[in-house]
Write a protein that holds these residues in place. Structure first.
Motif, PDB file in Angstrom:
ATOM      1  N   ILE A  41      -2.965-123.842   9.577  1.00  0.00           N
ATOM      2  CA  ILE A  41      -3.805-123.068   8.666  1.00  0.00           C
ATOM      3  C   ILE A  41      -3.433-121.600   8.806  1.00  0.00           C
ATOM      4  N   LEU A  42      -3.287-120.935   7.658  1.00  0.00           N
ATOM      5  CA  LEU A  42      -2.916-119.530   7.624  1.00  0.00           C
ATOM      6  C   LEU A  42      -3.978-118.749   6.860  1.00  0.00           C
ATOM      7  N   ALA A  43      -4.515-117.711   7.491  1.00  0.00           N
ATOM      8  CA  ALA A  43      -5.488-116.826   6.841  1.00  0.00           C
ATOM      9  C   ALA A  43      -4.883-115.435   6.789  1.00  0.00           C
ATOM     10  N   VAL A  44      -4.656-114.938   5.577  1.00  0.00           N
ATOM     11  CA  VAL A  44      -3.944-113.671   5.392  1.00  0.00           C
ATOM     12  C   VAL A  44      -4.866-112.669   4.709  1.00  0.00           C
ATOM     13  N   GLN A  45      -4.881-111.451   5.210  1.00  0.00           N
ATOM     14  CA  GLN A  45      -5.703-110.412   4.617  1.00  0.00           C
ATOM     15  C   GLN A  45      -4.830-109.320   3.979  1.00  0.00           C
ATOM     16  N   GLU A  46      -5.357-108.750   2.910  1.00  0.00           N
ATOM     17  CA  GLU A  46      -4.840-107.566   2.193  1.00  0.00           C
ATOM     18  C   GLU A  46      -3.757-107.799   1.152  1.00  0.00           C
ATOM     19  N   PRO A  47      -3.130-108.952   1.012  1.00  0.00           N
ATOM     20  CA  PRO A  47      -2.041-109.028   0.031  1.00  0.00           C
ATOM     21  C   PRO A  47      -2.547-108.890  -1.398  1.00  0.00           C
ATOM     22  N   VAL A  48      -1.862-108.079  -2.179  1.00  0.00           N
ATOM     23  CA  VAL A  48      -2.134-107.989  -3.610  1.00  0.00           C
ATOM     24  C   VAL A  48      -1.341-109.082  -4.316  1.00  0.00           C
ATOM     25  N   ALA A  49      -1.443-109.145  -5.633  1.00  0.00           N
ATOM     26  CA  ALA A  49      -0.888-110.277  -6.379  1.00  0.00           C
ATOM     27  C   ALA A  49       0.608-110.473  -6.126  1.00  0.00           C
ATOM     28  N   ASP A  50       1.389-109.397  -6.145  1.00  0.00           N
ATOM     29  CA  ASP A  50       2.828-109.535  -5.922  1.00  0.00           C
ATOM     30  C   ASP A  50       3.127-110.036  -4.513  1.00  0.00           C
ATOM     31  N   GLN A  51       2.338-109.610  -3.548  1.00  0.00           N
ATOM     32  CA  GLN A  51       2.541-110.093  -2.186  1.00  0.00           C
ATOM     33  C   GLN A  51       2.172-111.563  -2.057  1.00  0.00           C
ATOM     34  N   ARG A  52       1.108-111.968  -2.726  1.00  0.00           N
ATOM     35  CA  ARG A  52       0.738-113.381  -2.695  1.00  0.00           C
ATOM     36  C   ARG A  52       1.841-114.234  -3.318  1.00  0.00           C
ATOM     37  N   ARG A  53       2.449-113.726  -4.386  1.00  0.00           N
ATOM     38  CA  ARG A  53       3.573-114.441  -4.998  1.00  0.00           C
ATOM     39  C   ARG A  53       4.747-114.521  -4.023  1.00  0.00           C
ATOM     40  N   ASP A  54       5.055-113.422  -3.338  1.00  0.00           N
ATOM     41  CA  ASP A  54       6.153-113.418  -2.369  1.00  0.00           C
ATOM     42  C   ASP A  54       5.901-114.405  -1.235  1.00  0.00           C
ATOM     43  N   LEU A  55       4.667-114.477  -0.772  1.00  0.00           N
ATOM     44  CA  LEU A  55       4.350-115.409   0.309  1.00  0.00           C
ATOM     45  C   LEU A  55       4.484-116.858  -0.162  1.00  0.00           C
ATOM     46  N   ARG A  56       4.050-117.133  -1.381  1.00  0.00           N
ATOM     47  CA  ARG A  56       4.204-118.497  -1.911  1.00  0.00           C
ATOM     48  C   ARG A  56       5.678-118.890  -1.986  1.00  0.00           C
ATOM     49  N   GLU A  57       6.512-117.952  -2.417  1.00  0.00           N
ATOM     50  CA  GLU A  57       7.940-118.240  -2.537  1.00  0.00           C
ATOM     51  C   GLU A  57       8.587-118.479  -1.179  1.00  0.00           C
ATOM     52  N   ARG A  58       8.157-117.728  -0.176  1.00  0.00           N
ATOM     53  CA  ARG A  58       8.786-117.788   1.142  1.00  0.00           C
ATOM     54  C   ARG A  58       8.162-118.820   2.067  1.00  0.00           C
ATOM     55  N   LEU A  59       7.008-119.336   1.697  1.00  0.00           N
ATOM     56  CA  LEU A  59       6.316-120.325   2.520  1.00  0.00           C
ATOM     57  C   LEU A  59       6.003-121.561   1.681  1.00  0.00           C
ATOM     58  N   PRO A  60       7.022-122.255   1.200  1.00  0.00           N
ATOM     59  CA  PRO A  60       6.778-123.377   0.285  1.00  0.00           C
ATOM     60  C   PRO A  60       6.071-124.552   0.948  1.00  0.00           C
TER      61      PRO A  60
END
Length: 311
Positions: A41-60
């Motif tokens: 389980i990963l709980a991430v704070q502060e990412p804006v929309a572009d960061q959330r997209r980057d995390l989705r791409e890098r953490l499939p």
């Protein structure tokens, strides 16, 4: 019994004034850190929309849920990621830390809207996906002993003391209600009826502070500001600080950095758990990137938990 690993990580919003620590310089290191420690389980704070997209791409390997705090869904968020080979998200939502949590709003002197995202997580039946060297921590072979749980992720205001206190009180009310309405009713006992709760986040306060004491039940009446919160007799079950409850603790006692150095005495990133959850270990991770810098101005925290068996 179900063993899970949870990482809470404030990844720092994409601030164009961060220069050589701007998000595009850090995003790969953040993703590598997460993939190396491979939490369930990963709980991430502060990412804006572009960061959330980057995390989705890098953490499939993770299903990531959670919206931004602004009315249009943009802005900073508190997303939750779940490893899809072990778990699935049965339900999820986001509410605002305010007097009107169901709608985008700001209260109690907070400088920005603040949110909490939650997810009801279920095991993937028939999976046996524990890490090769860590199966003993996960105990995933017996489907009959694996159970669902509630994970919540939040980020308290960094300026207003009152906002942090009232946010803590709101979470103490809201999270047990969400857990109790999960549809998994096993008995008349509240601890059996409700899902176990894991609360992760950047609370912008240390363990001795009023918001922390409110969440852990040490002082639910401290600094009461409103009449509707003035009666301590109807207080939901408190949570435990995983760092205090852990059988094994590792790493520094602070979680704040300036990208180059640790800032002492600032353990403001927390994981809190229901009383029935066993905390095996708590670690503050000090991984640096290939530049020798911390990938964020916060250190991630990692906890190993054992959930009570389903009944």
């Amino acid at each position: 019994m179900t063993g899970i690993r949870v990482v809470s990580y404030n990844v720092r919003y994409a601030n164009r004034n961060d220069h050589h620590d701007a998000w595009h310089e850090r995003r790969d290191a953040v993703a590598r850190l997460i993939r190396f420690h491979h939490p369930d389980i990963l709980a991430v704070q502060e990412p804006v929309a572009d960061q959330r997209r980057d995390l989705r791409e890098r953490l499939p390997e993770y299903a990531l849920v959670g919206r931004g705090r602004d009315a249009d869904g943009d802005g900073e968020g508190c997303p939750i990621g779940v490893r899809t080979d072990r778990f699935q998200i049965a339900d999820h939502g986001t509410f605002w830390l305010s007097t009107t949590p169901e709608s985008p709003s700001t209260d109690w002197g907070a400088t920005h809207p603040r949110v909490a995202t939650w997810a009801r997580v279920q095991p993937v039946r028939g999976s046996n996906s524990g890490r090769e060297t860590d199966d003993s921590d996960r105990n995933v072979n017996d489907d009959s002993e694996r159970r669902s749980f509630l994970i919540a992720n939040t980020h308290f205001d960094h300026v207003s003391d009152r906002a942090r206190r009232e946010s803590a009180r709101l979470l103490r009310r809201q999270l047990p209600e969400i857990a109790a309405n999960s549809g998994e009713t096993a008995s008349d006992d509240e601890t059996e009826r409700s899902l176990p709760i894991v609360l992760a986040g950047d609370l912008n306060c240390t363990p001795e502070s009023s918001p922390h004491r409110i969440l852990t039940g040490d002082d639910v009446t401290d600094g009461i500001d409103t009449v509707e919160n003035a009666d301590p007799s109807d207080t939901p079950r408190s949570l435990r600080d995983a760092a205090t409850a852990a059988d094994l603790r590792h790493g520094p006692t602070t979680s704040l950095t300036d990208f180059a150095r640790l800032i002492d005495g600032r353990r403001i990133d927390h994981v809190l758990v229901s009383p029935a959850i066993e905390v095996k270990s708590f670690a503050t991770l000090t991984d640096r990137d290939d530049r020798g810098r911390y990938p964020s101005d916060h250190l991630p925290v990692l906890v190993k938990l054992t959930l009570p068996a389903d009944r």
